[in-house]
Motif scaffolding. Structure first.
Motif, short mmCIF file in Angstrom:
data_model
loop_
_atom_site.label_atom_id
_atom_site.label_comp_id
_atom_site.label_asym_id
_atom_site.label_seq_id
_atom_site.Cartn_x
_atom_site.Cartn_y
_atom_site.Cartn_z
N UNK A 200 -2.17 1.56 -12.54
CA UNK A 200 -3.45 1.71 -13.24
C UNK A 200 -4.63 1.57 -12.27
N UNK A 201 -4.51 0.65 -11.34
CA UNK A 201 -5.55 0.48 -10.32
C UNK A 201 -5.66 1.74 -9.47
N UNK A 202 -4.53 2.27 -9.06
CA UNK A 202 -4.52 3.48 -8.24
C UNK A 202 -5.09 4.67 -9.01
N UNK A 203 -4.73 4.78 -10.27
CA UNK A 203 -5.24 5.89 -11.08
C UNK A 203 -6.76 5.82 -11.21
N UNK A 204 -7.28 4.61 -11.32
CA UNK A 204 -8.74 4.45 -11.40
C UNK A 204 -9.40 4.87 -10.09
N UNK A 205 -8.78 4.54 -8.97
CA UNK A 205 -9.31 4.96 -7.67
C UNK A 205 -9.31 6.48 -7.56
N UNK A 206 -8.27 7.11 -8.06
CA UNK A 206 -8.20 8.57 -8.06
C UNK A 206 -9.33 9.16 -8.90
N UNK A 207 -9.54 8.59 -10.07
CA UNK A 207 -10.61 9.06 -10.95
C UNK A 207 -11.98 8.89 -10.28
N UNK B 283 -12.58 8.99 -7.24
CA UNK B 283 -12.69 9.98 -6.15
C UNK B 283 -12.91 11.40 -6.67
N UNK B 284 -12.89 11.56 -8.00
CA UNK B 284 -13.11 12.88 -8.58
C UNK B 284 -11.87 13.75 -8.62
N UNK B 285 -10.69 13.13 -8.51
CA UNK B 285 -9.44 13.89 -8.52
C UNK B 285 -8.74 13.76 -9.88
N UNK B 286 -7.66 14.49 -10.03
CA UNK B 286 -6.95 14.59 -11.31
C UNK B 286 -6.11 13.34 -11.56
N UNK B 287 -6.57 12.49 -12.48
CA UNK B 287 -5.87 11.23 -12.75
C UNK B 287 -4.48 11.46 -13.33
N UNK B 288 -4.35 12.42 -14.25
CA UNK B 288 -3.05 12.68 -14.88
C UNK B 288 -2.03 13.14 -13.83
N UNK B 289 -2.46 14.01 -12.93
CA UNK B 289 -1.56 14.49 -11.88
C UNK B 289 -1.15 13.34 -10.96
N UNK B 290 -2.10 12.45 -10.66
CA UNK B 290 -1.80 11.31 -9.80
C UNK B 290 -0.81 10.37 -10.47
N UNK B 291 -0.98 10.14 -11.76
CA UNK B 291 -0.04 9.28 -12.49
C UNK B 291 1.37 9.88 -12.47
N UNK C 120 0.80 -1.23 0.00
CA UNK C 120 0.00 0.00 0.00
C UNK C 120 0.83 1.29 0.00
N UNK C 121 2.14 1.19 -0.18
CA UNK C 121 2.97 2.38 -0.05
C UNK C 121 2.58 3.46 -1.06
N UNK C 122 2.38 3.07 -2.32
CA UNK C 122 2.03 4.08 -3.32
C UNK C 122 0.65 4.68 -3.03
N UNK C 123 -0.23 3.90 -2.46
CA UNK C 123 -1.53 4.45 -2.05
C UNK C 123 -1.34 5.55 -1.01
N UNK D 292 -11.00 -5.72 -4.11
CA UNK D 292 -9.81 -6.55 -3.90
C UNK D 292 -8.84 -6.46 -5.08
N UNK D 293 -8.49 -5.22 -5.42
CA UNK D 293 -7.56 -4.97 -6.52
C UNK D 293 -6.21 -4.54 -5.96
N UNK D 294 -5.18 -4.69 -6.76
CA UNK D 294 -3.79 -4.51 -6.35
C UNK D 294 -3.44 -3.04 -6.19
N UNK D 295 -3.28 -2.59 -4.97
CA UNK D 295 -2.97 -1.19 -4.69
C UNK D 295 -1.49 -0.84 -4.90
#
Length: 221
Positions: free
Chosen positions: A141-148, A150-158, A101-104, A134-137
């Motif tokens: 790509x999984x994290x970027x989808x979670x960001x999206x 949540x209504x946040x900026x996916x490109x900035x998160x990537x 979960x570190x990147x999360x 139960x997806x790999x945090x």
């Protein structure tokens, strides 16, 4: 209104943290108009050495605590019921896996720089990603989808993920909380003085917050 600051030390991988967050958010809702609550999520990794691809959750818990499969399954059922009661649904299947979960945590730090609402939205999205989907945090790509979601900026998160940004900040925070004696999560520190441990129900958090509010000086304004 009284001013209250909360440091919510937790891990996305921790199901009791989801229970505790649901309870805390409900307690905060009940105190609207009574206290100005400032909530910050702080990082703590339960399984910092989790390998790529993760591990079967039941097998990991059996090895960690020395429980048999039936006891682990019974415990997970209780947690799942408690989580559902506070709006944090989980799917605890036998083939669930535990992931790094570190990147999360880096993304939660990033969201916190944008504001409390953004950080709460991402934390809830990541908890759903981990405990319901139960997806790999550890997967970008999984994290970027979670960001999206949540209504946040996916490109900035990537960009945060790709550059390793906030790695040092998260590591430093993790070290600091361990130095302060935090060994289990969720640990909820109120106004830097009062500790509420574990996945407590809304009533417990409400009682603690009202007590602190009664002792706090009102916010000028």
């Amino acid at each position: 209104m009284a001013k209250i600051t909360i440091d919510f030390v937790s891990d996305v991988a921790c199901p009791w943290c989801a229970v505790g967050l649901g309870g805390l958010l409900e307690a905060m809702r009940r105190l609207e108009g009574t206290a100005d609550v400032e909530l910050h999520f702080r990082p703590f990794e339960l399984n910092p050495d989790m390998p790529a691809g993760g591990q079967n959750t039941i097998e990991r818990l059996m090895a960690k605590y020395g429980y048999d499969r039936e006891r682990v399954q019974a415990n997970r059922k209780v947690i799942s019921e408690r989580a559902a009661a506070v709006g944090m649904p989980m799917r605890m299947d036998d083939d669930n896996r535990s992931f790094n979960t570190f990147d999360a945590h880096r993304l939660i730090h990033w969201a916190g720089l944008q504001g409390q609402a953004q950080q709460i939205a991402l934390k809830k999205s990541l908890l759903q990603t981990y405990h319901y989907q139960n997806r790999d945090t550890s997967d970008a790509d999984v994290l970027a989808e979670a960001v999206r979601d949540a209504g946040l900026d996916e490109a900035a998160a990537r960009d945060v993920l790709a550059t390793g940004r906030y790695t040092d900040e998260v590591r430093a925070e993790e070290d600091e909380w361990r130095k302060l004696g935090i060994t289990s999560v969720p640990s909820v520190i109120i106004n830097g003085e009062y500790l509420v441990s574990g996945g407590q129900p809304p009533d417990t958090f409400e009682q603690a917050l009202r007590q602190v509010a009664s002792e706090s000086k009102p916010v000028a304004g």
